[in-house]
Design a protein around this motif. Structure first.
Motif, PDB file in Angstrom:
ATOM      1  N   ARG A  61     -15.433  11.616  15.816  1.00 31.26           N
ATOM      2  CA  ARG A  61     -14.934  10.057  16.294  1.00 31.26           C
ATOM      3  C   ARG A  61     -14.360   9.025  15.400  1.00 31.26           C
ATOM      4  O   ARG A  61     -13.897   8.065  15.969  1.00 31.26           O
ATOM      5  CB  ARG A  61     -16.470   9.618  16.943  1.00 31.26           C
ATOM      6  N   ARG A  62     -14.774   9.361  14.201  1.00 30.05           N
ATOM      7  CA  ARG A  62     -14.089   8.567  13.129  1.00 30.05           C
ATOM      8  C   ARG A  62     -12.617   8.558  13.099  1.00 30.05           C
ATOM      9  O   ARG A  62     -11.655   7.875  13.026  1.00 30.05           O
ATOM     10  CB  ARG A  62     -14.683   8.572  11.924  1.00 30.05           C
ATOM     11  N   VAL A  63     -12.202  10.153  13.238  1.00 34.47           N
ATOM     12  CA  VAL A  63     -10.796  10.121  13.273  1.00 34.47           C
ATOM     13  C   VAL A  63     -10.156   9.871  14.442  1.00 34.47           C
ATOM     14  O   VAL A  63      -9.031   9.252  14.571  1.00 34.47           O
ATOM     15  CB  VAL A  63     -10.598  11.898  13.390  1.00 34.47           C
ATOM     16  N   LEU A  64     -10.578   9.941  15.681  1.00 35.19           N
ATOM     17  CA  LEU A  64     -10.150   9.409  16.836  1.00 35.19           C
ATOM     18  C   LEU A  64     -10.019   7.837  16.784  1.00 35.19           C
ATOM     19  O   LEU A  64      -9.060   7.458  17.144  1.00 35.19           O
ATOM     20  CB  LEU A  64     -11.200   9.828  18.126  1.00 35.19           C
ATOM     21  N   LEU A  65     -10.877   7.206  16.454  1.00 35.90           N
ATOM     22  CA  LEU A  65     -10.879   5.961  16.210  1.00 35.90           C
ATOM     23  C   LEU A  65      -9.641   5.468  15.276  1.00 35.90           C
ATOM     24  O   LEU A  65      -8.917   4.551  15.644  1.00 35.90           O
ATOM     25  CB  LEU A  65     -12.161   5.203  15.493  1.00 35.90           C
ATOM     26  N   ARG A  66      -9.690   6.245  14.284  1.00 39.70           N
ATOM     27  CA  ARG A  66      -8.715   5.864  13.018  1.00 39.70           C
ATOM     28  C   ARG A  66      -7.159   5.972  13.887  1.00 39.70           C
ATOM     29  O   ARG A  66      -6.166   5.046  13.536  1.00 39.70           O
ATOM     30  CB  ARG A  66      -8.701   6.713  12.001  1.00 39.70           C
ATOM     31  N   ILE A  67      -7.056   7.022  14.729  1.00 42.55           N
ATOM     32  CA  ILE A  67      -5.592   7.291  14.941  1.00 42.55           C
ATOM     33  C   ILE A  67      -5.345   6.817  16.286  1.00 42.55           C
ATOM     34  O   ILE A  67      -4.172   6.191  16.622  1.00 42.55           O
ATOM     35  CB  ILE A  67      -5.393   8.724  14.830  1.00 42.55           C
ATOM     36  N   VAL A  76      -6.260   8.972  27.753  1.00 43.66           N
ATOM     37  CA  VAL A  76      -5.984   9.779  28.739  1.00 43.66           C
ATOM     38  C   VAL A  76      -4.323  10.446  28.739  1.00 43.66           C
ATOM     39  O   VAL A  76      -3.682   9.583  28.596  1.00 43.66           O
ATOM     40  CB  VAL A  76      -6.184   9.300  30.166  1.00 43.66           C
ATOM     41  N   GLY A  77      -4.215  11.479  28.885  1.00 46.97           N
ATOM     42  CA  GLY A  77      -3.006  12.164  28.846  1.00 46.97           C
ATOM     43  C   GLY A  77      -2.366  12.454  27.471  1.00 46.97           C
ATOM     44  O   GLY A  77      -1.541  13.093  27.221  1.00 46.97           O
ATOM     45  N   ARG A  78      -3.284  12.115  26.287  1.00 49.10           N
ATOM     46  CA  ARG A  78      -2.825  12.282  25.200  1.00 49.10           C
ATOM     47  C   ARG A  78      -3.316  13.830  24.681  1.00 49.10           C
ATOM     48  O   ARG A  78      -4.271  14.376  25.341  1.00 49.10           O
ATOM     49  CB  ARG A  78      -3.326  11.432  24.079  1.00 49.10           C
ATOM     50  N   ARG A  79      -2.851  14.315  23.529  1.00 47.52           N
ATOM     51  CA  ARG A  79      -3.260  15.757  23.175  1.00 47.52           C
ATOM     52  C   ARG A  79      -3.632  15.841  21.968  1.00 47.52           C
ATOM     53  O   ARG A  79      -3.221  15.018  21.090  1.00 47.52           O
ATOM     54  CB  ARG A  79      -1.986  16.710  23.493  1.00 47.52           C
ATOM     55  N   MET A  80      -4.490  16.873  21.697  1.00 47.05           N
ATOM     56  CA  MET A  80      -4.950  17.327  20.470  1.00 47.05           C
ATOM     57  C   MET A  80      -5.268  18.723  20.130  1.00 47.05           C
ATOM     58  O   MET A  80      -5.604  19.268  21.313  1.00 47.05           O
ATOM     59  CB  MET A  80      -6.194  16.255  20.002  1.00 47.05           C
ATOM     60  N   THR A  81      -5.311  19.218  19.080  1.00 44.10           N
ATOM     61  CA  THR A  81      -5.509  20.543  19.003  1.00 44.10           C
ATOM     62  C   THR A  81      -7.095  20.674  17.994  1.00 44.10           C
ATOM     63  O   THR A  81      -7.143  20.172  17.266  1.00 44.10           O
ATOM     64  CB  THR A  81      -4.572  21.401  17.870  1.00 44.10           C
ATOM     65  N   LEU A  82      -7.933  21.435  18.720  1.00 43.04           N
ATOM     66  CA  LEU A  82      -9.324  21.703  18.196  1.00 43.04           C
ATOM     67  C   LEU A  82      -9.371  23.243  17.464  1.00 43.04           C
ATOM     68  O   LEU A  82      -8.807  24.109  18.036  1.00 43.04           O
ATOM     69  CB  LEU A  82     -10.227  21.548  19.260  1.00 43.04           C
ATOM     70  N   ARG A  99     -13.382  20.861  14.832  1.00 37.77           N
ATOM     71  CA  ARG A  99     -12.145  19.699  14.006  1.00 37.77           C
ATOM     72  C   ARG A  99     -11.328  19.596  14.601  1.00 37.77           C
ATOM     73  O   ARG A  99     -10.798  20.481  15.307  1.00 37.77           O
ATOM     74  CB  ARG A  99     -12.377  20.401  12.459  1.00 37.77           C
ATOM     75  N   ILE A 100     -10.409  18.485  14.531  1.00 34.51           N
ATOM     76  CA  ILE A 100      -9.432  18.384  15.058  1.00 34.51           C
ATOM     77  C   ILE A 100      -8.095  18.490  13.990  1.00 34.51           C
ATOM     78  O   ILE A 100      -8.420  17.780  12.811  1.00 34.51           O
ATOM     79  CB  ILE A 100      -9.342  16.695  15.585  1.00 34.51           C
ATOM     80  N   SER A 101      -7.248  19.213  14.037  1.00 30.64           N
ATOM     81  CA  SER A 101      -5.948  19.290  13.302  1.00 30.64           C
ATOM     82  C   SER A 101      -4.916  18.772  13.433  1.00 30.64           C
ATOM     83  O   SER A 101      -4.087  18.330  12.573  1.00 30.64           O
ATOM     84  CB  SER A 101      -5.678  21.139  13.137  1.00 30.64           C
ATOM     85  N   HIS A 102      -4.634  18.463  14.742  1.00 38.46           N
ATOM     86  CA  HIS A 102      -3.429  17.873  15.165  1.00 38.46           C
ATOM     87  C   HIS A 102      -3.645  16.812  16.464  1.00 38.46           C
ATOM     88  O   HIS A 102      -4.457  17.125  17.170  1.00 38.46           O
ATOM     89  CB  HIS A 102      -2.201  18.838  15.652  1.00 38.46           C
ATOM     90  N   MET A 103      -2.773  15.767  16.525  1.00 38.22           N
ATOM     91  CA  MET A 103      -2.985  14.934  17.654  1.00 38.22           C
ATOM     92  C   MET A 103      -1.463  14.252  17.781  1.00 38.22           C
ATOM     93  O   MET A 103      -0.781  14.019  17.014  1.00 38.22           O
ATOM     94  CB  MET A 103      -3.885  13.628  17.069  1.00 38.22           C
ATOM     95  N   SER A 104      -1.513  13.943  19.220  1.00 38.62           N
ATOM     96  CA  SER A 104      -0.160  13.550  19.560  1.00 38.62           C
ATOM     97  C   SER A 104      -0.163  11.563  19.333  1.00 38.62           C
ATOM     98  O   SER A 104      -1.374  11.269  19.086  1.00 38.62           O
ATOM     99  CB  SER A 104       0.039  13.720  20.879  1.00 38.62           C
ATOM    100  N   GLY A 105       0.980  11.162  19.438  1.00 39.36           N
ATOM    101  CA  GLY A 105       1.110   9.713  19.265  1.00 39.36           C
ATOM    102  C   GLY A 105       1.267   9.319  17.798  1.00 39.36           C
ATOM    103  O   GLY A 105       1.248   8.264  17.398  1.00 39.36           O
ATOM    104  N   THR A 125      -7.240  15.515   6.917  1.00 35.10           N
ATOM    105  CA  THR A 125      -5.672  15.313   7.290  1.00 35.10           C
ATOM    106  C   THR A 125      -5.809  15.763   8.767  1.00 35.10           C
ATOM    107  O   THR A 125      -5.941  16.970   8.959  1.00 35.10           O
ATOM    108  CB  THR A 125      -4.701  16.033   6.305  1.00 35.10           C
ATOM    109  N   VAL A 126      -4.918  14.863   9.721  1.00 31.29           N
ATOM    110  CA  VAL A 126      -4.637  15.264  10.834  1.00 31.29           C
ATOM    111  C   VAL A 126      -3.031  15.243  10.826  1.00 31.29           C
ATOM    112  O   VAL A 126      -2.398  14.287  10.461  1.00 31.29           O
ATOM    113  CB  VAL A 126      -5.159  14.360  11.909  1.00 31.29           C
ATOM    114  N   LYS A 127      -2.319  16.297  11.453  1.00 27.56           N
ATOM    115  CA  LYS A 127      -0.850  16.431  11.427  1.00 27.56           C
ATOM    116  C   LYS A 127      -0.552  15.967  12.759  1.00 27.56           C
ATOM    117  O   LYS A 127      -1.212  16.126  13.816  1.00 27.56           O
ATOM    118  CB  LYS A 127      -0.686  17.774  11.274  1.00 27.56           C
TER     119      LYS A 127
END
Length: 226
Positions: A61-67, A76-82, A99-105, A125-127
């Protein structure tokens, strides 16, 4: 091929780390809901979730908040790799977690410090996740298109899209990074960022707080499972 992965899926009302034993999964967010469970207050629904949303642990959740910022409806509509991380611990034992490895945006990798134990924090690190491109159906050379029909080309990010993505990536590093980024822009490009100024300020403010004490309003947590 006979896919045996479905026969090993655990029974649960949420996406489980064991669901990712077969490999990472890239999801597209369809809805974010607030839950009553204190340990899992957020449920992220996605395309093809089968009624099993992703309920991120505190670290993610901290990663999501940060990015992506604090407004869950904007996800909504955004993508991430778990992916499944076998090293995630709970109660001193490695139980595995998501864990989350990649995120759009974002246009470049974002690294932040996450709490592992009360006395230990490690960089995470998130790519960037490349934009999803639709695949056009194959067409034979001897099969001409009907009159007036124009072949659709994959949409390429516009210069404004690239500017917004770069600005969000800098905002994720904190207010100073955002200020220096905007100072180097020409006046026209800087004015274009006024349309997302509030979003940039929220991302930068969250980054500033995370750098100070990890997460607003929380003491360093004990070991957690994702």
């Amino acid at each position: 091929m006979i896919d045996i992965s479905q026969t090993t899926a655990p029974r649960s009302d949420q996406l489980n780390a064991d669901d990712l034993i077969g490999g990472p999964r890239t999801i597209t967010v369809t809805r974010v809901s607030k839950m009553k469970e204190p340990d899992q207050p957020i449920a992220i629904y996605f395309e093809g979730d089968g009624g099993k949303p992703y309920k991120p642990g505190k670290s993610m959740r901290r990663v999501l908040l940060r990015i992506w910022g604090q407004d869950g409806t904007a996800y909504v509509g955004r993508r991430m790799t778990l992916y499944r991380d076998d090293a995630v611990q709970f109660g001193g034992a490695a139980v595995g977690g998501i864990r989350i490895s990649h995120m759009s945006g974002i246009s470049s990798a974002v690294t932040m410090a996450l709490t592992v134990t009360r006395a230990s924090r490690k960089p995470f690190t998130v790519k960037p996740l490349p934009e999803k491109r639709s695949r056009a159906p194959e067409k034979r050379q001897d099969d001409p298109a009907p009159a007036g029909e124009q072949q659709d080309a994959p949409r390429q990010p516009s210069s404004r899209d690239r500017l917004y993505a770069a600005a969000r990536a800098e905002a994720a590093k904190g207010s100073d990074a955002l200020r220096f980024f905007r100072a180097d822009l020409d006046p026209r490009a800087d004015r274009a960022l006024d349309a997302i100024a509030d979003d940039l300020e929220r991302i930068a403010a969250a980054a500033d707080v995370a750098d100070d004490d990890g997460f607003p309003g929380f003491a360093p947590p004990a070991e957690e499972a994702a």
